[in-house]
Design a protein around this motif. Structure first.
Motif, PDB file in Angstrom:
ATOM      1  N   MET A   1       0.832  -1.179   0.000  1.00 32.10           N
ATOM      2  CA  MET A   1       0.000   0.000   0.000  1.00 32.10           C
ATOM      3  C   MET A   1       0.882   1.250   0.000  1.00 32.10           C
ATOM      4  N   GLU A   2       0.299   2.369  -0.432  1.00 29.00           N
ATOM      5  CA  GLU A   2       1.036   3.619  -0.449  1.00 29.00           C
ATOM      6  C   GLU A   2       1.108   4.197   0.969  1.00 29.00           C
ATOM      7  N   VAL A   3       2.223   4.840   1.269  1.00 30.06           N
ATOM      8  CA  VAL A   3       2.426   5.392   2.603  1.00 30.06           C
ATOM      9  C   VAL A   3       2.487   6.918   2.505  1.00 30.06           C
ATOM     10  N   ASP A   4       2.292   7.545   3.627  1.00 30.48           N
ATOM     11  CA  ASP A   4       2.332   8.994   3.682  1.00 30.48           C
ATOM     12  C   ASP A   4       3.761   9.473   3.506  1.00 30.48           C
ATOM     13  N   GLU A   5       3.969  10.307   2.478  1.00 30.79           N
ATOM     14  CA  GLU A   5       5.317  10.755   2.153  1.00 30.79           C
ATOM     15  C   GLU A   5       5.920  11.589   3.265  1.00 30.79           C
ATOM     16  N   ARG A   6       5.088  12.384   3.953  1.00 29.12           N
ATOM     17  CA  ARG A   6       5.627  13.218   5.026  1.00 29.12           C
ATOM     18  C   ARG A   6       6.114  12.360   6.189  1.00 29.12           C
ATOM     19  N   GLY A  15      16.667   8.527  10.896  1.00 27.84           N
ATOM     20  CA  GLY A  15      17.768   7.581  10.713  1.00 27.84           C
ATOM     21  C   GLY A  15      17.355   6.200  10.245  1.00 27.84           C
ATOM     22  N   PHE A  16      16.021   6.003  10.039  1.00 34.10           N
ATOM     23  CA  PHE A  16      15.575   4.703   9.557  1.00 34.10           C
ATOM     24  C   PHE A  16      15.728   4.630   8.047  1.00 34.10           C
ATOM     25  N   SER A  17      16.005   3.434   7.523  1.00 31.02           N
ATOM     26  CA  SER A  17      16.102   3.276   6.074  1.00 31.02           C
ATOM     27  C   SER A  17      14.719   3.416   5.470  1.00 31.02           C
ATOM     28  N   LYS A  18      14.690   3.766   4.193  1.00 28.28           N
ATOM     29  CA  LYS A  18      13.403   3.969   3.515  1.00 28.28           C
ATOM     30  C   LYS A  18      12.595   2.684   3.510  1.00 28.28           C
ATOM     31  N   ALA A  19      13.262   1.547   3.273  1.00 29.36           N
ATOM     32  CA  ALA A  19      12.539   0.276   3.227  1.00 29.36           C
ATOM     33  C   ALA A  19      11.948  -0.056   4.592  1.00 29.36           C
ATOM     34  N   LEU A  20      12.770   0.165   5.677  1.00 28.90           N
ATOM     35  CA  LEU A  20      12.294  -0.156   7.015  1.00 28.90           C
ATOM     36  C   LEU A  20      11.169   0.793   7.442  1.00 28.90           C
ATOM     37  N   ALA A  21      11.307   2.095   7.085  1.00 29.99           N
ATOM     38  CA  ALA A  21      10.263   3.072   7.415  1.00 29.99           C
ATOM     39  C   ALA A  21       8.979   2.762   6.665  1.00 29.99           C
ATOM     40  N   SER A  26       3.425   0.795   6.716  1.00 31.56           N
ATOM     41  CA  SER A  26       2.441  -0.122   6.144  1.00 31.56           C
ATOM     42  C   SER A  26       1.879  -1.041   7.207  1.00 31.56           C
ATOM     43  N   SER A  27       2.787  -1.530   8.123  1.00 32.24           N
ATOM     44  CA  SER A  27       2.351  -2.482   9.130  1.00 32.24           C
ATOM     45  C   SER A  27       1.503  -1.824  10.211  1.00 32.24           C
ATOM     46  N   SER A  28       1.724  -0.501  10.456  1.00 33.66           N
ATOM     47  CA  SER A  28       0.962   0.194  11.511  1.00 33.66           C
ATOM     48  C   SER A  28      -0.306   0.860  10.984  1.00 33.66           C
ATOM     49  N   GLY A  29      -0.645   0.616   9.734  1.00 36.49           N
ATOM     50  CA  GLY A  29      -1.874   1.162   9.164  1.00 36.49           C
ATOM     51  C   GLY A  29      -1.725   2.518   8.531  1.00 36.49           C
ATOM     52  N   ASN A  30      -0.487   3.053   8.480  1.00 43.48           N
ATOM     53  CA  ASN A  30      -0.211   4.326   7.827  1.00 43.48           C
ATOM     54  C   ASN A  30      -1.034   5.445   8.447  1.00 43.48           C
ATOM     55  N   SER A  31      -1.263   5.277   9.787  1.00 40.71           N
ATOM     56  CA  SER A  31      -2.149   6.238  10.451  1.00 40.71           C
ATOM     57  C   SER A  31      -1.382   7.444  10.990  1.00 40.71           C
ATOM     58  N   ASN A  32      -0.327   7.178  11.768  1.00 45.14           N
ATOM     59  CA  ASN A  32       0.473   8.281  12.300  1.00 45.14           C
ATOM     60  C   ASN A  32       1.886   7.773  12.605  1.00 45.14           C
ATOM     61  N   ILE A  33       2.768   8.733  12.819  1.00 43.97           N
ATOM     62  CA  ILE A  33       4.189   8.378  13.006  1.00 43.97           C
ATOM     63  C   ILE A  33       4.421   7.692  14.339  1.00 43.97           C
ATOM     64  N   GLU A  34       3.565   7.976  15.328  1.00 39.35           N
ATOM     65  CA  GLU A  34       3.718   7.357  16.643  1.00 39.35           C
ATOM     66  C   GLU A  34       3.510   5.855  16.554  1.00 39.35           C
ATOM     67  N   ASP A  35       2.431   5.451  15.808  1.00 39.02           N
ATOM     68  CA  ASP A  35       2.168   4.018  15.638  1.00 39.02           C
ATOM     69  C   ASP A  35       3.311   3.339  14.894  1.00 39.02           C
ATOM     70  N   ALA A  36       3.875   4.077  13.926  1.00 37.02           N
ATOM     71  CA  ALA A  36       4.999   3.503  13.166  1.00 37.02           C
ATOM     72  C   ALA A  36       6.211   3.254  14.063  1.00 37.02           C
ATOM     73  N   VAL A  41       9.577  -0.313  17.597  1.00 38.67           N
ATOM     74  CA  VAL A  41      10.039  -0.745  18.917  1.00 38.67           C
ATOM     75  C   VAL A  41       9.757  -2.232  19.109  1.00 38.67           C
ATOM     76  N   ASP A  42       8.569  -2.675  18.650  1.00 41.80           N
ATOM     77  CA  ASP A  42       8.177  -4.074  18.846  1.00 41.80           C
ATOM     78  C   ASP A  42       8.793  -5.022  17.821  1.00 41.80           C
ATOM     79  N   HIS A  43       8.964  -4.543  16.588  1.00 42.03           N
ATOM     80  CA  HIS A  43       9.393  -5.455  15.508  1.00 42.03           C
ATOM     81  C   HIS A  43      10.653  -5.001  14.785  1.00 42.03           C
ATOM     82  N   GLY A  44      11.310  -4.002  15.321  1.00 40.12           N
ATOM     83  CA  GLY A  44      12.468  -3.463  14.598  1.00 40.12           C
ATOM     84  C   GLY A  44      13.597  -4.469  14.411  1.00 40.12           C
ATOM     85  N   ASP A  45      13.839  -5.286  15.452  1.00 38.25           N
ATOM     86  CA  ASP A  45      14.938  -6.266  15.352  1.00 38.25           C
ATOM     87  C   ASP A  45      14.676  -7.281  14.258  1.00 38.25           C
TER      88      ASP A  45
END
Length: 313
Positions: A1-6, A15-21, A26-36, A41-45
């Motif tokens: 899905m498309e993500v918010d460019e801002r 400092g996150f890579s574009k692919a990881l961001a 996408s995984s947090s619903g593209n709702s807000n940066i806090e959820d991302a 924090v939960d799945h970064g590793d």
């Protein structure tokens, strides 16, 4: 899905890579940066290990403050800093692991080199010892060839000068031992015996020499052995072991017994066959010292005259 460019730009600025961001949004619903960030924090590793290029790019010099209008709470900033600390710790652990692996490889390589060097040195030592042994054996063979050549030259010079040939070496110790010094008997000092008996002995020895002219060494050894038998009986006639010879004795057969004339010569000296022909024996009463002296004289002549028996028919 498309993500918010801002929001994507904000995460990249942190400092996150574009692919990881992109994956976090996408995984947090593209709702807000806090959820991302919560997702990171939960799945970064897990997400970082699935992307080889993600680890070295994570959270270096993250700038929390941004000019973008997106509002970030203090809790999100703290979580971002926690992620940065985890990333640094993970990278440090990876570096330490790599250092340990490099050290293990260095130690293993060093051991392999030392073992290879040891094996090479051991191989070289064995080769050196083998070569030295071969050189010693070759030197020994060369010295023996020179000794034999000198001996042959010496015998040839004596033959050309008409000098007596040297008497062969003393016989094997299995033969009856001589009681005294085994010097050859001087024929001039011996009393005469009947000419017919001496002639028979001389003819016997001549025949032995003539029939074995191609085996001069064997004939000369037979003469020397016969001389020992004769002298032993002459010097100690009471000693029974000197007057009895087992015909089947291997040494006797090799030196005298294989020659018919050798056995015949002993019979002319007074020996006779006994015990079914298995032994030659000279009874004490048949010991004739004058005959034994004459026999020794004939043997002396056969040993010292290089032309003895060569022209007999």
């Amino acid at each position: 899905m498309e993500v918010d460019e801002r929001m994507l730009g904000e995460l990249e600025a942190m400092g996150f890579s574009k692919a990881l961001a992109t994956k976090a949004l996408s995984s947090s619903g593209n709702s807000n940066i806090e959820d991302a960030i919560n997702w990171l924090v939960d799945h970064g590793d897990d997400a970082a290990t699935s992307e080889p290029s993600a680890a070295p790019e994570v959270l270096e010099n993250i700038i929390i403050e941004t000019s973008l209008p997106i509002q970030i709470s203090e809790q999100v900033k703290l979580r971002a800093q926690e992620l940065r600390g985890q990333a640094r710790k993970r990278r440090a652990e990876q570096d330490m692991g790599l250092d340990r692996e490099r050290e293990k490889e260095r130690i293993r390589t060093g051991k392999d080199l030392l073992e290879a060097k040891r094996m090479a040195e051991e191989s070289e030592r064995k080769r050196f010892l083998s070569q030295r042994k071969a050189d010693k054996e070759e030197d020994k063979r060369a010295r023996e060839r020179i000794r034999q050549k000198l001996q042959q030259d010496k015998l040839e010079r004596r033959r050309m000068l008409g000098l007596p040939m040297e008497v062969p070496a003393s016989v094997n110790t299995e033969l009856p031992q001589q009681t005294n010094n085994p010097e050859l008997v001087d024929p001039a000092a011996l009393p005469e015996m009947p000419a017919s008996a001496r002639e028979c002995m001389r003819d016997c020895l001549r025949t032995l020499k003539h029939q074995n002219k191609d085996d001069n060494t064997g004939a000369m050894r037979a003469f020397q052995t016969l001389l020992i038998y004769v002298k032993n009986v002459f010097k100690d006639p009471d000693e029974g072991k000197f007057r009895k010879i087992r015909i089947s004795n291997p040494v006797f057969q090799d030196r005298v017994g294989r020659f018919e004339e050798g056995v015949k010569f002993l019979e002319l000296c007074g020996f006779e066959r006994v015990e079914g022909g298995n032994f030659l024996f000279m009874p004490r009463e048949r010991v004739d010292r004058s005959m034994l002296k004459s026999a020794a004289a004939e043997l002396h002549n056969a040993l010292t005259n290089p032309f003895f028996g060569l022209f007999s028919t």
